[in-house]
Write a protein that holds these residues in place. Structure first.
Motif, PDB file in Angstrom:
ATOM      1  N   ALA A   1       0.898  -1.150   0.031  1.00  0.00           N
ATOM      2  CA  ALA A   1      -0.090  -0.001   0.069  1.00  0.00           C
ATOM      3  C   ALA A   1       0.943   1.351   0.007  1.00  0.00           C
TER       4      ALA A   1
ATOM      5  N   GLY B   1      -5.703   4.754   0.488  1.00  0.00           N
ATOM      6  CA  GLY B   1      -6.550   3.862  -0.405  1.00  0.00           C
ATOM      7  C   GLY B   1      -6.446   4.402  -1.824  1.00  0.00           C
TER       8      GLY B   1
ATOM      9  N   THR C   1      -9.117   4.452   2.789  1.00  0.00           N
ATOM     10  CA  THR C   1      -8.233   3.547   3.809  1.00  0.00           C
ATOM     11  C   THR C   1      -8.461   4.210   5.223  1.00  0.00           C
TER      12      THR C   1
END
Length: 445
Positions: free
Chosen positions: A361, A378, A383
């Protein structure tokens, strides 16, 4: 203790679910309106509720000036307990200021005048009060002579509410939240509420309250029920009647729902009455329909929010409905969400400036306010980590974009990263009124 409202359906409560769906459509499509949550009650039961992800039911939300209605409830409870006299002068609660405050109009300001935003000043006094006394806002406020006789003119004036909170602290010997907890929060089953403090350690009163949407709905329901909750009287009936009716006229306010009169830290509206706060925090009470509507959001056009309520929800009350419409609304409410950033993928991008790979990520780490803001990013989604949610994407020119939501507040920060230099630019979607990036979260108890 947790008190929850019984769940029902719009049809069972006499509401056309299609009107609620139309309200959701309007909230999502109207310019300068961004909804975060909705709780709709009728007859003390939940007709509809939903949260736009990444906002969730259990999270608190900064209420801004809707905080005023919670402060006023604290005053009303103290009035019922015999600790505060509505017609006593403000100065009588601060005898140490008696020699300083010499203006006769200032000396005649009463608790009732504070509640009604009718101190006699023609305009907001907060900056001037704080300039007069940077360490004692009450003293600074009382040192500002009113322009007119107290009780005769309306002016939305933060030190009025700050002083109300200070009076509650003075007569109870503790904080405003300490007073509210056993007398309001616990009886209503409000498990989470916190308040931003000023530099003196006092609640702002006029703003800074963080509470879940359910707490807003409960406060509205308490007033709708005339101050009684589960058979226990919390606010006097006479207090509720005064708080929710015009105590001072305000015809010069620009928007139609802000010019219908003002009660005790409640606005009268074209329909019913309400507490509200900056960027779309609402507690709307419709006594004729036995309805409470709680909303949070990030909306610059607050009149447009109320216009949508009157246009779509109000006609749906006592309207026809059917089970299919109920089911469609239920599915819609369960799938609410704010759109994530759209653009090119961050995958394959080298670490640049504050944006770095974090396993599979990405993480944004920005130095702000003398501290560090760090959040996972995200792609195509939000996120969430703690009180932050972030979504990122790349533009065609390679510029990296990250939007950071402070999910305990209305606010959204746009971050842009130059891929060549790592230089960062930031811009707020809505400007925080009394916090920076590191303090836009529920205050610690």
């Amino acid at each position: 203790m947790t008190t929850t409202f019984p769940a029902s359906t719009p049809s069972a409560l006499g509401i056309d679910a299609r009107g609620v769906t139309a309200l959701l459509d309007a909230l999502e499509s109207t310019p300068d309106v961004e909804p975060h949550s909705i709780v709709l009650l009728r007859h003390g039961q939940v007709a509809a509720e939903g949260w736009w992800q990444p906002y969730t039911a259990e999270r608190v939300h900064l209420l801004y000036s809707l905080s005023k209605s919670f402060t006023a409830a604290g005053v009303g409870i103290a009035v019922r307990a015999g600790l505060i006299d509505l017609d006593a002068t403000v100065l009588s609660y601060f005898p140490e200021l008696d020699a300083d405050v010499t203006d006769e109009r200032s000396r005649r300001i009463s608790v009732r005048h504070l509640l009604a935003m009718a101190s006699g000043h023609r305009e907001e006094t907060l900056d001037r009060a704080e300039a007069l006394d940077p360490t004692d806002t009450v003293r600074g406020f009382l040192l500002l002579p009113p322009d007119e006789e107290p009780g005769t003119v309306f002016a939305y004036n933060q030190p009025c509410t700050y002083t109300l909170a200070a009076i509650v602290r003075r007569v109870t010997g503790g904080s405003l939240v300490d007073w509210l907890r056993p007398h309001l929060l616990d009886p209503l089953g409000i498990d989470d509420l916190a308040w931003r403090l000023d530099d003196t350690g006092a609640e702002l009163g006029f703003s800074g309250c963080y509470a879940p949407t359910s707490a807003v709905a409960k406060l509205g329901q308490l007033y709708l029920q005339g101050g009684v909750w589960d058979g226990e009287r919390i606010l006097d009936e006479d207090w509720v009647a005064q708080a929710t009716s015009t105590q001072v006229a305000n015809p010069d306010e620009g928007n139609p729902d802000w010019s219908q009169g003002y009660g005790f830290q409640f606005w009268m509206a074209r329909h019913g009455y309400r507490g509200d706060g900056a960027y779309g925090q609402f507690c709307v009470v419709l006594p004729e329909q036995d309805v409470v509507l709680a909303l949070t959001g990030q909306s610059l056009d607050m009149q447009a929010v109320l216009d949508a309520v009157w246009q779509h929800l109000l006609p749906a009350v006592d309207g026809s409905s059917d089970a299919a419409a109920d089911r469609a609304l239920e599915a819609r409410l369960a799938s609410l969400g704010l759109p994530a950033l759209v653009g090119g993928s961050l995958r394959g991008t080298a670490d640049v400036g504050p944006l770095a790979r974090d396993g599979d990520a990405w993480r944004l780490t920005v130095d702000v306010d003398g501290g560090t803001l760090s959040v996972p990013v995200g792609q195509g989604e939000w996120t969430v980590e703690g009180p932050l949610a972030a979504s990122g994407a790349a533009d065609q020119d390679g510029t990296l974009r990250v939007d950071v939501r402070f999910v305990e507040t209305p606010h959204l920060l746009h971050v842009r990263v130059d891929p060549a230099t790592g230089a960062v630019t930031t811009a707020w979607q809505t400007q925080p009124l009394h916090d920076g990036p590191l303090t836009l979260r529920r205050p610690a108890d």
